[in-house]
Design a protein around this motif. Structure first.
Motif, short mmCIF file in Angstrom:
data_model
loop_
_atom_site.label_atom_id
_atom_site.label_comp_id
_atom_site.label_asym_id
_atom_site.label_seq_id
_atom_site.Cartn_x
_atom_site.Cartn_y
_atom_site.Cartn_z
N TYR A 80 94.39 -44.57 -9.14
CA TYR A 80 94.37 -43.12 -8.99
C TYR A 80 95.74 -42.68 -8.54
O TYR A 80 96.43 -43.37 -7.80
N ASP A 81 96.13 -41.51 -9.00
CA ASP A 81 97.45 -40.98 -8.66
C ASP A 81 97.28 -39.57 -8.12
O ASP A 81 96.21 -38.99 -8.19
N SER A 82 98.35 -39.02 -7.63
CA SER A 82 98.35 -37.69 -7.03
C SER A 82 99.26 -36.76 -7.80
O SER A 82 100.23 -37.19 -8.41
N ALA A 83 98.96 -35.47 -7.75
CA ALA A 83 99.80 -34.47 -8.41
C ALA A 83 101.06 -34.18 -7.58
O ALA A 83 102.01 -33.59 -8.07
N GLN A 91 99.36 -29.92 -11.31
CA GLN A 91 98.56 -29.35 -10.22
C GLN A 91 97.19 -28.88 -10.71
O GLN A 91 96.27 -28.75 -9.93
N GLU A 92 97.04 -28.66 -12.02
CA GLU A 92 95.79 -28.14 -12.56
C GLU A 92 94.75 -29.23 -12.82
O GLU A 92 93.62 -28.91 -13.15
N PHE A 93 95.11 -30.49 -12.67
CA PHE A 93 94.18 -31.55 -13.03
C PHE A 93 93.28 -31.98 -11.88
O PHE A 93 93.69 -32.02 -10.73
N TYR A 94 92.07 -32.34 -12.24
CA TYR A 94 91.05 -32.81 -11.31
C TYR A 94 91.34 -34.24 -10.88
O TYR A 94 91.26 -34.58 -9.70
N ILE A 122 101.35 -45.41 -18.50
CA ILE A 122 100.68 -44.25 -19.08
C ILE A 122 99.99 -43.47 -17.97
O ILE A 122 99.28 -44.04 -17.15
N ASN A 123 100.21 -42.15 -17.96
CA ASN A 123 99.47 -41.26 -17.07
C ASN A 123 98.37 -40.60 -17.88
O ASN A 123 98.62 -40.06 -18.95
N ILE A 124 97.17 -40.65 -17.34
CA ILE A 124 96.02 -40.08 -18.02
C ILE A 124 95.31 -39.16 -17.03
O ILE A 124 95.22 -39.47 -15.85
N VAL A 125 94.85 -38.01 -17.53
CA VAL A 125 94.33 -36.97 -16.64
C VAL A 125 92.97 -36.48 -17.11
O VAL A 125 92.59 -36.63 -18.27
N GLN A 126 92.26 -35.88 -16.15
CA GLN A 126 91.00 -35.23 -16.45
C GLN A 126 91.07 -33.82 -15.85
O GLN A 126 91.40 -33.66 -14.67
#
Length: 142
Positions: A80-83, A91-94, A122-126
């Motif tokens: 897990y990563d942080s914005a 900043q908009e990602f959950y 690779i950064n992957i977002v939800q």
């Protein structure tokens, strides 16, 4: 004793959710890289966050020719990563997960890097709990 049992159940539930998230992020990444490996940038675009730099680069098929015929050797890490400290749109990602992947590349890239084994980040977002996972960044090295 009851409080201890409740804490154990909460921790177990969190761990299962975390494992599920990382598996879904890895699955999305595998589908993305398999599309690039087949030279199918149109399919790869389905897994990329729209309207960002990577999305625009994928519209130029020559940019990802080095990934043609590549093979995923293993996904070595998923965290897990942080914005925090990232560009504004993060900043908009959950949720954000960073993956590290070993990849066998069989074609020379634009920078004349030879074929061989490479590490890919690779950064992957939800966007929210019900949305799909999307790739936002792709980078690597030998």
């Amino acid at each position: 004793m009851f409080i201890g049992l409740c804490l154990l159940l909460v921790f177990s539930s969190y761990k299962q959710k975390s494992t599920h998230d990382k598996e879904m992020a890895a699955q999305t990444t595998i589908l993305f890289l398999n599309s690039l490996s087949k030279g199918d940038s149109k399919s790869a675009l389905k897994y990329v966050w729209p309207d960002e730099r990577l999305y625009e680069e994928l519209k130029i098929p020559e940019r990802f020719l080095p990934f043609k015929d590549s093979k995923i050797l293993e996904i070595t890490r998923g965290d897990y990563d942080s914005a925090k400290g990232r560009p504004e749109y993060y900043q908009e990602f959950y949720k954000i997960i960073s993956l590290m992947i070993k990849l066998k590349v069989v074609h020379t890239d634009d920078a004349e890097n030879p074929p061989g084994d490479y590490v890919l980040f690779i950064n992957i977002v939800q966007k929210d709990p019900r949305s799909n996972w999307f790739i936002t960044e792709l980078g690597g090295g030998p």
